[in-house]
Design a protein around this motif. Structure first.
Motif, PDB file in Angstrom:
ATOM      1  N   UNK A 144      -4.825   4.368   3.129  1.00 16.56           N
ATOM      2  CA  UNK A 144      -6.013   5.075   3.623  1.00 16.56           C
ATOM      3  C   UNK A 144      -6.719   4.255   4.702  1.00 16.56           C
ATOM      4  N   UNK A 145      -6.856   2.951   4.481  1.00 12.47           N
ATOM      5  CA  UNK A 145      -7.542   2.089   5.444  1.00 12.47           C
ATOM      6  C   UNK A 145      -6.725   1.895   6.723  1.00 12.47           C
ATOM      7  N   UNK A 146      -5.418   1.902   6.574  1.00 12.99           N
ATOM      8  CA  UNK A 146      -4.555   1.660   7.725  1.00 12.99           C
ATOM      9  C   UNK A 146      -4.214   0.200   7.923  1.00 12.99           C
ATOM     10  N   UNK A 147      -4.606  -0.638   6.988  1.00 14.62           N
ATOM     11  CA  UNK A 147      -4.288  -2.060   7.060  1.00 14.62           C
ATOM     12  C   UNK A 147      -4.408  -2.665   5.664  1.00 14.62           C
ATOM     13  N   UNK A 148      -3.861  -3.882   5.525  1.00 15.68           N
ATOM     14  CA  UNK A 148      -3.906  -4.586   4.250  1.00 15.68           C
ATOM     15  C   UNK A 148      -5.103  -5.526   4.233  1.00 15.68           C
ATOM     16  N   UNK A 149      -5.892  -5.471   3.181  1.00 18.07           N
ATOM     17  CA  UNK A 149      -7.107  -6.289   3.105  1.00 18.07           C
ATOM     18  C   UNK A 149      -6.839  -7.677   2.562  1.00 18.07           C
ATOM     19  N   UNK A 150      -5.624  -7.924   2.078  1.00 17.88           N
ATOM     20  CA  UNK A 150      -5.289  -9.242   1.548  1.00 17.88           C
ATOM     21  C   UNK A 150      -4.441  -9.999   2.558  1.00 17.88           C
ATOM     22  N   UNK A 151      -4.663 -11.293   2.638  1.00 18.66           N
ATOM     23  CA  UNK A 151      -3.915 -12.118   3.583  1.00 18.66           C
ATOM     24  C   UNK A 151      -2.440 -12.170   3.185  1.00 18.66           C
ATOM     25  N   UNK A 158      -8.290  -1.660  -9.425  1.00 19.34           N
ATOM     26  CA  UNK A 158      -7.119  -2.271 -10.063  1.00 19.34           C
ATOM     27  C   UNK A 158      -6.010  -2.420  -9.027  1.00 19.34           C
ATOM     28  N   UNK A 159      -5.172  -3.400  -9.221  1.00 21.41           N
ATOM     29  CA  UNK A 159      -4.139  -3.693  -8.232  1.00 21.41           C
ATOM     30  C   UNK A 159      -3.194  -2.514  -8.002  1.00 21.41           C
ATOM     31  N   UNK A 160      -3.019  -1.669  -9.013  1.00 20.54           N
ATOM     32  CA  UNK A 160      -2.101  -0.533  -8.862  1.00 20.54           C
ATOM     33  C   UNK A 160      -2.571   0.452  -7.792  1.00 20.54           C
ATOM     34  N   UNK A 161      -3.879   0.424  -7.447  1.00 19.78           N
ATOM     35  CA  UNK A 161      -4.400   1.351  -6.442  1.00 19.78           C
ATOM     36  C   UNK A 161      -4.386   0.763  -5.035  1.00 19.78           C
ATOM     37  N   UNK A 162      -4.039  -0.499  -4.896  1.00 22.29           N
ATOM     38  CA  UNK A 162      -4.111  -1.133  -3.579  1.00 22.29           C
ATOM     39  C   UNK A 162      -3.175  -0.519  -2.542  1.00 22.29           C
ATOM     40  N   UNK A 163      -1.934  -0.157  -2.892  1.00 17.26           N
ATOM     41  CA  UNK A 163      -1.079   0.459  -1.863  1.00 17.26           C
ATOM     42  C   UNK A 163      -1.681   1.722  -1.265  1.00 17.26           C
ATOM     43  N   UNK A 164      -2.230   2.616  -2.098  1.00 17.86           N
ATOM     44  CA  UNK A 164      -2.799   3.853  -1.543  1.00 17.86           C
ATOM     45  C   UNK A 164      -4.115   3.584  -0.815  1.00 17.86           C
ATOM     46  N   UNK A 185       0.683  -7.559  -4.415  1.00 22.10           N
ATOM     47  CA  UNK A 185      -0.437  -6.842  -3.811  1.00 22.10           C
ATOM     48  C   UNK A 185       0.034  -5.708  -2.904  1.00 22.10           C
ATOM     49  N   UNK A 186       1.132  -5.908  -2.210  1.00 25.18           N
ATOM     50  CA  UNK A 186       1.633  -4.858  -1.330  1.00 25.18           C
ATOM     51  C   UNK A 186       2.175  -3.669  -2.110  1.00 25.18           C
ATOM     52  N   UNK A 187       2.683  -3.929  -3.319  1.00 21.77           N
ATOM     53  CA  UNK A 187       3.309  -2.867  -4.104  1.00 21.77           C
ATOM     54  C   UNK A 187       2.489  -2.448  -5.321  1.00 21.77           C
ATOM     55  N   UNK A 188       1.309  -3.038  -5.488  1.00 24.55           N
ATOM     56  CA  UNK A 188       0.444  -2.634  -6.588  1.00 24.55           C
ATOM     57  C   UNK A 188       1.002  -2.981  -7.954  1.00 24.55           C
ATOM     58  N   UNK A 189       1.568  -4.158  -8.099  1.00 23.67           N
ATOM     59  CA  UNK A 189       2.204  -4.570  -9.348  1.00 23.67           C
ATOM     60  C   UNK A 189       1.357  -5.637 -10.039  1.00 23.67           C
ATOM     61  N   UNK A 190       1.052  -5.427 -11.276  1.00 25.22           N
ATOM     62  CA  UNK A 190       0.272  -6.398 -12.041  1.00 25.22           C
ATOM     63  C   UNK A 190       1.137  -7.594 -12.421  1.00 25.22           C
TER      64      UNK A 190
END
Length: 204
Positions: A130-137, A120-126, A152-157
């Motif tokens: 963990x990955x050390x980079x953003x997977x979305x352009x 879910x998008x809410x988990x993308x920031x953490x 996407x950067x802030x995990x907001x639906x």
């Protein structure tokens, strides 16, 4: 002994190894063997090279081995699940350990890694932390991409973003798809989409 080693029978080799071996230690990635004979004198004049000329005369074998690549290791990850699996394996973590880091269940991590579901998008920031980079352009060249990137950067639906902007969820989705644009309210919307606007909010 060294000179005739290649023609010795296996049992004879094993017997000699056991006789001259002083210490053998094996860890997960390193094998270290120390011999009880002075190898400098023994190997003098022999065409044999070993790792460290400054090492103890009793030390000949000290090697590090790369861990065997686990099954289904994603050498070139393409999905976020594959990125998660690669980083987890490289970090030496189990799925259960990563689940604790991300504050999710072990099943969630397993499903993500196997591409059975997407986080879910809410988990993308953490996850990105963990990955050390953003997977979305990241592209903030226009209003449509600014909204999408910020979410996407802030995990907001979309639903929560709509609540912040006081518009319908369908309106946010339409903006992101480029189907329409806010007109007279554009500047006001731009002012709302700032880090300060959501700093003290928890996405629902």
């Amino acid at each position: 002994m060294v000179k005739n080693w290649s023609i010795l029978a296996f049992e004879r080799k094993r017997s000699k190894n056991e006789t001259i071996t002083k210490l053998a230690s094996i860890s997960e990635n390193v094998i270290r063997i120390e011999f009880s004979v002075n190898l400098h004198n023994l190997l003098r004049g022999q065409d044999i090279q070993y790792n460290d000329s400054s090492a103890s005369p009793g030390l000949l074998f000290d090697r590090k081995f790369r861990k065997r690549t686990p099954q289904n290791y994603p050498e070139n990850p393409a999905t976020i699940g594959e990125h998660i699996r690669k980083k987890r394996i490289d970090s030496g973590l189990s799925q259960a350990e990563l689940a604790k880091i991300l504050d999710v269940s072990t099943d969630c991590v397993a499903y993500w890694e196997n591409n059975r579901s997407k986080p879910p998008i809410t988990y993308y920031p953490r996850i990105h932390h963990f990955l050390g980079f953003c997977t979305t352009a990241i592209n903030e060249t226009n209003f449509r991409e600014r909204i999408r990137t910020y979410r996407w950067e802030n995990g907001i639906s979309c639903k929560y973003m709509a609540r912040l902007l006081k518009v319908d969820t369908s309106t946010v989705r339409a903006w992101e798809k480029g189907l329409n644009m806010p007109l007279t309210k554009k500047n006001r919307c731009d002012r709302r989409i700032t880090p300060a606007a959501t700093l003290n909010h928890v996405p629902q």
